[in-house]
Design a protein around this motif. Structure first.
Motif, PDB file in Angstrom:
ATOM      1  N   LEU A 118      21.796 -22.570   9.855  1.00  0.00           N
ATOM      2  CA  LEU A 118      22.649 -21.977   8.829  1.00  0.00           C
ATOM      3  C   LEU A 118      21.894 -21.699   7.523  1.00  0.00           C
ATOM      4  O   LEU A 118      22.412 -20.985   6.662  1.00  0.00           O
ATOM      5  CB  LEU A 118      23.836 -22.903   8.525  1.00  0.00           C
ATOM      6  CG  LEU A 118      24.792 -23.192   9.684  1.00  0.00           C
ATOM      7  CD1 LEU A 118      25.876 -24.173   9.230  1.00  0.00           C
ATOM      8  CD2 LEU A 118      25.414 -21.907  10.197  1.00  0.00           C
ATOM      9  N   PHE A 132      29.755 -17.041   8.056  1.00  0.00           N
ATOM     10  CA  PHE A 132      30.993 -17.666   8.530  1.00  0.00           C
ATOM     11  C   PHE A 132      31.066 -17.650  10.058  1.00  0.00           C
ATOM     12  O   PHE A 132      31.466 -18.640  10.683  1.00  0.00           O
ATOM     13  CB  PHE A 132      32.208 -16.944   7.948  1.00  0.00           C
ATOM     14  CG  PHE A 132      32.428 -17.200   6.490  1.00  0.00           C
ATOM     15  CD1 PHE A 132      31.839 -18.276   5.858  1.00  0.00           C
ATOM     16  CD2 PHE A 132      33.249 -16.358   5.752  1.00  0.00           C
ATOM     17  CE1 PHE A 132      32.046 -18.512   4.506  1.00  0.00           C
ATOM     18  CE2 PHE A 132      33.469 -16.582   4.403  1.00  0.00           C
ATOM     19  CZ  PHE A 132      32.860 -17.666   3.772  1.00  0.00           C
ATOM     20  N   CYS A 135      28.836 -20.298  11.464  1.00  0.00           N
ATOM     21  CA  CYS A 135      29.412 -21.643  11.273  1.00  0.00           C
ATOM     22  C   CYS A 135      30.465 -21.938  12.337  1.00  0.00           C
ATOM     23  O   CYS A 135      30.491 -23.042  12.919  1.00  0.00           O
ATOM     24  CB  CYS A 135      30.044 -21.747   9.891  1.00  0.00           C
ATOM     25  SG  CYS A 135      28.875 -21.783   8.515  1.00  0.00           S
ATOM     26  N   GLN A 136      31.336 -20.992  12.601  1.00  0.00           N
ATOM     27  CA  GLN A 136      32.399 -21.209  13.576  1.00  0.00           C
ATOM     28  C   GLN A 136      31.829 -21.299  14.992  1.00  0.00           C
ATOM     29  O   GLN A 136      32.332 -22.068  15.833  1.00  0.00           O
ATOM     30  CB  GLN A 136      33.416 -20.065  13.487  1.00  0.00           C
ATOM     31  CG  GLN A 136      34.143 -19.981  12.155  1.00  0.00           C
ATOM     32  CD  GLN A 136      34.906 -21.252  11.825  1.00  0.00           C
ATOM     33  OE1 GLN A 136      35.481 -21.907  12.706  1.00  0.00           O
ATOM     34  NE2 GLN A 136      34.911 -21.625  10.548  1.00  0.00           N
ATOM     35  N   SER A 139      30.131 -24.810  15.350  1.00  0.00           N
ATOM     36  CA  SER A 139      31.066 -25.939  15.262  1.00  0.00           C
ATOM     37  C   SER A 139      32.232 -25.796  16.233  1.00  0.00           C
ATOM     38  O   SER A 139      33.092 -26.702  16.272  1.00  0.00           O
ATOM     39  CB  SER A 139      31.611 -26.074  13.846  1.00  0.00           C
ATOM     40  OG  SER A 139      32.421 -24.957  13.512  1.00  0.00           O
ATOM     41  N   LEU A 143      34.859 -26.494  11.793  1.00  0.00           N
ATOM     42  CA  LEU A 143      34.336 -26.658  10.436  1.00  0.00           C
ATOM     43  C   LEU A 143      35.472 -26.659   9.415  1.00  0.00           C
ATOM     44  O   LEU A 143      36.354 -25.796   9.429  1.00  0.00           O
ATOM     45  CB  LEU A 143      33.366 -25.523  10.104  1.00  0.00           C
ATOM     46  CG  LEU A 143      32.800 -25.531   8.676  1.00  0.00           C
ATOM     47  CD1 LEU A 143      31.936 -26.760   8.435  1.00  0.00           C
ATOM     48  CD2 LEU A 143      32.025 -24.255   8.396  1.00  0.00           C
ATOM     49  N   ALA A 165      32.654 -31.365  10.455  1.00  0.00           N
ATOM     50  CA  ALA A 165      32.636 -30.513  11.648  1.00  0.00           C
ATOM     51  C   ALA A 165      32.345 -31.385  12.862  1.00  0.00           C
ATOM     52  O   ALA A 165      31.961 -32.556  12.740  1.00  0.00           O
ATOM     53  CB  ALA A 165      31.592 -29.409  11.505  1.00  0.00           C
ATOM     54  N   ARG A 167      30.337 -31.178  16.801  1.00  0.00           N
ATOM     55  CA  ARG A 167      29.379 -30.400  17.575  1.00  0.00           C
ATOM     56  C   ARG A 167      28.837 -31.272  18.707  1.00  0.00           C
ATOM     57  O   ARG A 167      28.320 -32.359  18.460  1.00  0.00           O
ATOM     58  CB  ARG A 167      28.250 -29.924  16.672  1.00  0.00           C
ATOM     59  CG  ARG A 167      27.142 -29.168  17.372  1.00  0.00           C
ATOM     60  CD  ARG A 167      26.160 -28.606  16.351  1.00  0.00           C
ATOM     61  NE  ARG A 167      24.937 -28.140  16.960  1.00  0.00           N
ATOM     62  CZ  ARG A 167      24.802 -26.965  17.568  1.00  0.00           C
ATOM     63  NH1 ARG A 167      25.831 -26.123  17.639  1.00  0.00           N
ATOM     64  NH2 ARG A 167      23.654 -26.600  18.109  1.00  0.00           N
ATOM     65  N   GLU A 200      22.120 -33.246   7.624  1.00  0.00           N
ATOM     66  CA  GLU A 200      22.862 -32.013   7.892  1.00  0.00           C
ATOM     67  C   GLU A 200      22.042 -31.061   8.752  1.00  0.00           C
ATOM     68  O   GLU A 200      22.575 -30.406   9.672  1.00  0.00           O
ATOM     69  CB  GLU A 200      23.256 -31.350   6.570  1.00  0.00           C
ATOM     70  CG  GLU A 200      24.196 -30.170   6.741  1.00  0.00           C
ATOM     71  CD  GLU A 200      24.919 -29.800   5.469  1.00  0.00           C
ATOM     72  OE1 GLU A 200      25.483 -28.692   5.421  1.00  0.00           O
ATOM     73  OE2 GLU A 200      24.929 -30.630   4.525  1.00  0.00           O
ATOM     74  N   TRP A 204      23.265 -29.620  12.570  1.00  0.00           N
ATOM     75  CA  TRP A 204      23.393 -28.228  12.944  1.00  0.00           C
ATOM     76  C   TRP A 204      22.278 -27.758  13.891  1.00  0.00           C
ATOM     77  O   TRP A 204      22.433 -26.735  14.560  1.00  0.00           O
ATOM     78  CB  TRP A 204      23.405 -27.352  11.702  1.00  0.00           C
ATOM     79  CG  TRP A 204      24.610 -27.520  10.843  1.00  0.00           C
ATOM     80  CD1 TRP A 204      24.665 -28.059   9.591  1.00  0.00           C
ATOM     81  CD2 TRP A 204      25.941 -27.145  11.155  1.00  0.00           C
ATOM     82  NE1 TRP A 204      25.952 -28.051   9.115  1.00  0.00           N
ATOM     83  CE2 TRP A 204      26.760 -27.486  10.061  1.00  0.00           C
ATOM     84  CE3 TRP A 204      26.543 -26.559  12.284  1.00  0.00           C
ATOM     85  CZ2 TRP A 204      28.130 -27.271  10.050  1.00  0.00           C
ATOM     86  CZ3 TRP A 204      27.920 -26.334  12.270  1.00  0.00           C
ATOM     87  CH2 TRP A 204      28.701 -26.690  11.167  1.00  0.00           C
TER      88      TRP A 204
END
Length: 206
Positions: A118, A132, A135-136, A139, A143, A165, A167, A200, A204
């Protein structure tokens, strides 16, 4: 006719403790009549003349303002900027991404630090929409970015958020600080500051 000089003995003089009384029948000379000062009634004392000035009051007012601090200007703009960002977070929580994009300026720059998928700089509403979507995707639509607190000062708006979130069966949550800049009712800049960038990035990137 013989004139006799009348002498007064010391004992005939009035005592200092006795008030002096003017003999009756004696009036001021007609050529110099007695005139009472104008504007003064009988039994009323003359008040001393006082010159009023606003200099002291002005200095006191200035000192009070200096101690308290001059009132800040632009409160209406500050409140409107805070409300604009609040609407953006509520729209994102409701899944109304088009409403979020409408609040962004065409020249917006969106910065996400770190080394995760990200991380990077996104430009314009299309770039933010791409962020965006990523991110969706990563996750699985889990999120959440609530606005825990919104602080505004002029064109700067700071949002304290607890981002969370899921994952690959793992849950993650971390506080973040989001700094916005608003110009003419549109967001022109967004910068994200993460509490634990390594954690973080690991979440991710997993």
């Amino acid at each position: 006719m013989t004139l006799r000089r009348r002498t007064t003995a010391v004992g005939d003089l009035p005592s200092p403790s006795q008030p002096y009384c003017r003999p009756t029948g004696i009036r001021p000379s007609p050529s110099q009549p007695f005139r009472r000062p104008t504007g003064i009634r009988l039994g009323q004392r003359r008040r001393p003349t006082v010159t009023r000035t606003t200099c002291g009051r002005r200095q006191a007012t200035q000192a009070a303002r200096a101690a308290v601090g001059a009132p800040k200007r632009g409160n209406a703009t500050t409140n409107s900027n805070a409300e604009l960002i609040g609407r953006a977070y509520r729209a994102f929580a409701a899944g109304d991404i088009p409403a979020v994009l409408q609040l962004l300026d065409a020249r917006i720059t969106w910065h996400v630090p770190g080394r995760s998928p990200l991380s990077g700089d996104y430009h314009g509403p299309d770039g933010v929409l791409k962020f965006f979507g990523l991110c969706q995707e990563l996750s699985g639509g889990t999120l959440k970015v609530p606005a825990d607190e919104i602080l505004a000062d002029g064109e700067r708006v700071v949002v304290l958020s607890t981002v969370s979130a899921e994952r690959h069966g793992q849950s993650w949550s971390s506080p973040e600080v989001h700094v916005w800049r608003i110009v003419d009712g549109k967001a022109v800049e967004f910068r994200e500051f993460q509490a634990d960038q390594e954690a973080e990035d690991a979440f991710w990137s997993s």
